[in-house]
Write a protein that holds these residues in place. Structure first.
Motif, PDB file in Angstrom:
ATOM      1  N   ALA A 112      -7.299   6.175  -0.244  1.00 24.54           N
ATOM      2  CA  ALA A 112      -8.468   7.274  -0.187  1.00 24.54           C
ATOM      3  C   ALA A 112      -8.153   8.222  -1.509  1.00 24.54           C
ATOM      4  N   LEU A 113      -6.939   8.627  -1.795  1.00 26.31           N
ATOM      5  CA  LEU A 113      -6.694   9.647  -3.072  1.00 26.31           C
ATOM      6  C   LEU A 113      -6.943   8.846  -4.122  1.00 26.31           C
ATOM      7  N   TYR A 114      -6.527   7.621  -4.469  1.00 24.37           N
ATOM      8  CA  TYR A 114      -7.172   6.792  -5.437  1.00 24.37           C
ATOM      9  C   TYR A 114      -8.456   6.878  -5.766  1.00 24.37           C
ATOM     10  N   ALA A 115      -9.174   6.740  -4.821  1.00 21.02           N
ATOM     11  CA  ALA A 115     -10.835   6.802  -4.630  1.00 21.02           C
ATOM     12  C   ALA A 115     -11.328   8.296  -5.110  1.00 21.02           C
ATOM     13  N   VAL A 116     -10.378   9.312  -4.714  1.00 26.42           N
ATOM     14  CA  VAL A 116     -10.887  10.350  -5.411  1.00 26.42           C
ATOM     15  C   VAL A 116     -10.764  10.617  -6.911  1.00 26.42           C
ATOM     16  N   PHE A 117      -9.956   9.814  -7.430  1.00 24.59           N
ATOM     17  CA  PHE A 117      -9.650   9.877  -8.930  1.00 24.59           C
ATOM     18  C   PHE A 117     -10.723   8.659  -9.631  1.00 24.59           C
ATOM     19  N   LEU A 160     -10.296   5.284  -8.831  1.00 23.84           N
ATOM     20  CA  LEU A 160      -9.343   4.309  -9.132  1.00 23.84           C
ATOM     21  C   LEU A 160      -9.557   3.156  -7.875  1.00 23.84           C
ATOM     22  N   ALA A 161      -9.448   1.968  -8.222  1.00 24.14           N
ATOM     23  CA  ALA A 161      -9.177   0.913  -7.127  1.00 24.14           C
ATOM     24  C   ALA A 161      -7.593   0.931  -6.919  1.00 24.14           C
ATOM     25  N   PRO A 162      -7.231   0.701  -5.845  1.00 25.04           N
ATOM     26  CA  PRO A 162      -5.763   0.455  -5.734  1.00 25.04           C
ATOM     27  C   PRO A 162      -5.052  -0.314  -6.583  1.00 25.04           C
ATOM     28  N   GLU A 163      -5.862  -1.590  -7.060  1.00 25.21           N
ATOM     29  CA  GLU A 163      -5.052  -2.410  -7.977  1.00 25.21           C
ATOM     30  C   GLU A 163      -5.010  -1.773  -9.251  1.00 25.21           C
ATOM     31  N   ALA A 164      -5.355  -0.790  -9.741  1.00 25.04           N
ATOM     32  CA  ALA A 164      -5.540  -0.065 -10.925  1.00 25.04           C
ATOM     33  C   ALA A 164      -3.935   0.659 -11.142  1.00 25.04           C
ATOM     34  N   VAL A 165      -3.301   0.818  -9.916  1.00 27.48           N
ATOM     35  CA  VAL A 165      -1.981   1.825  -9.652  1.00 27.48           C
ATOM     36  C   VAL A 165      -0.920   0.790  -9.437  1.00 27.48           C
ATOM     37  N   LEU A 168       0.993  -2.906  -3.012  1.00 27.41           N
ATOM     38  CA  LEU A 168       0.792  -3.003  -1.386  1.00 27.41           C
ATOM     39  C   LEU A 168      -0.333  -3.974  -1.134  1.00 27.41           C
ATOM     40  N   VAL A 169      -1.168  -3.995  -2.019  1.00 24.49           N
ATOM     41  CA  VAL A 169      -2.386  -4.934  -2.091  1.00 24.49           C
ATOM     42  C   VAL A 169      -1.799  -6.400  -2.021  1.00 24.49           C
ATOM     43  N   ARG A 170      -0.973  -6.464  -2.906  1.00 21.56           N
ATOM     44  CA  ARG A 170      -0.345  -7.957  -2.812  1.00 21.56           C
ATOM     45  C   ARG A 170       0.484  -8.566  -1.427  1.00 21.56           C
ATOM     46  N   SER A 218      -3.894  -0.829   4.302  1.00 18.57           N
ATOM     47  CA  SER A 218      -4.478  -0.954   2.877  1.00 18.57           C
ATOM     48  C   SER A 218      -5.953  -1.646   3.302  1.00 18.57           C
ATOM     49  N   ALA A 219      -6.979  -1.695   2.402  1.00 14.83           N
ATOM     50  CA  ALA A 219      -8.137  -2.361   2.762  1.00 14.83           C
ATOM     51  C   ALA A 219      -7.895  -3.884   2.506  1.00 14.83           C
ATOM     52  N   ALA A 220      -6.906  -4.256   1.839  1.00 15.24           N
ATOM     53  CA  ALA A 220      -6.666  -5.823   1.603  1.00 15.24           C
ATOM     54  C   ALA A 220      -6.227  -6.314   2.967  1.00 15.24           C
TER      55      ALA A 220
END
Length: 331
Positions: free
Chosen positions: A253-258, A260-265, A271-273, A279-281
């Protein structure tokens, strides 16, 4: 082995505006987001539950650490719910107690009869890294982190990060804050060794999260740190306080504030992998009982343009070791 879910239903992520750090405002706000995130219900909080309160006590610099008022407000909320609390960390530089004294956390906790403990007495833990992530840095027994005994003995962790940019991992939030569960010099060693490969280091941090007790989170984003970090950045008034029983869901959710997609961090991608729960994944459904990520204005928040190497420079490693030895002698 994957971390057990704290709940089989949708995970609430509670985001609210933080207008100031005075005690009355913080007590009300922290209580509001922890209640809206259903921390008591999601984490089965009851009288006698052992909670490790894990602030970010990186070093004796206020902006680099979680605000003392936020830590104290969270502890008051936990006390009112009957929890047995331990407030502890393993700072990157210095000792937990000396950092707490320098930033005002020691005095903030004194009325509660709490002190700040060192996360020591390390227990080696083999990280459950996903297939294909092991690198030349792994030994035959696999990659190990030495996690403080107190971490293993709690029922759940309440991660209390300050929202910060990070020169090596782009952002440091609730899951990254768990790296402080690695004890003392073992953390510096792990940073120097596993940090030579940024993607591998992110996989290690995600695997560390997976072996810890359930990790809930309360993120201090009233005043965040941007431009760089985790220690040398500048203040950015974000006006945000956030909580969730899932540190992973809160971080996304904080990535989304900025924007960013999770994959961009790097850590988000790790965590997505592994399709980390929360996670949404993983297919986790997230609800926003208060505000949503798009309700916050992060325009002007600067992220590092290029990420630096994640390994400690040898001189910095030696400096960290010396600070710990000196702090131990003074103790």
């Amino acid at each position: 082995m994957e971390k057990p879910s704290v709940s089989a239903h949708a995970v609430p992520v509670a985001l609210a505006r933080c207008e100031g750090y005075d005690r009355r405002s913080l007590d009300q706000l922290v209580g509001e987001v922890l209640d809206a995130a259903r921390i008591a219900q999601e984490c089965s909080l009851k009288v006698g539950t052992k909670v490790l309160v894990k602030p970010n006590l990186l070093m004796s610099k206020s902006l680099a650490c979680t605000s003392p008022g936020v830590v104290a407000a969270a502890c008051r909320w936990l006390r009112d719910h009957g929890a047995q609390m331990a407030v502890a960390d393993s700072p990157g530089f210095g000792r937990a107690r000396s950092v707490a004294r320098a930033i005002g956390l020691e005095s903030a906790l004194r009325p509660l009869g709490l002190d700040v403990r060192e996360l020591d007495s390390p227990v080696p833990v083999t990280l459950p890294l996903p297939p294909g992530s092991r690198s030349a840095h792994s030994g035959k027994g696999g990659t190990r982190f030495h996690v403080a005994r107190a971490v293993h003995e709690c029922d759940f962790i309440l991660s209390l990060p300050r929202v910060k940019a990070h020169g090596q991992m782009l952002l440091t939030l609730a899951v990254k804050n768990c790296f402080g569960c690695v004890s003392g010099l073992h953390k510096a060693v792990a940073h120097a060794r596993e940090g030579r490969d940024p993607a591998y280091f992110a996989d290690c941090l995600a695997a560390l999260w997976a072996v810890l007790p359930p990790v809930a989170a309360l993120a201090d984003g009233g005043v965040a740190m941007h431009v760089t970090g985790p220690s040398g950045g500048k203040p950015f008034v974000l006006h945000l306080m956030g909580a969730s029983a899932s540190a992973v869901a809160l971080d996304e959710a904080l990535y989304a504030v900025f924007g960013l997609a999770p994959e961009a961090v790097p850590l988000g991608a790790a965590l997505v992998r592994r399709k980390a729960q929360g996670s949404a994944a993983s297919g986790t459904e997230v609800t926003f009982p208060l505000l949503r990520p798009e309700n916050f204005d992060a325009r002007g928040f600067e992220l590092p343009r290029e990420l630096s190497h994640t390994s400690f420079h040898p001189a910095r490693f030696v400096q960290s070791c010396l600070r710990r030895v000196i702090a131990a002698v003074k103790k």
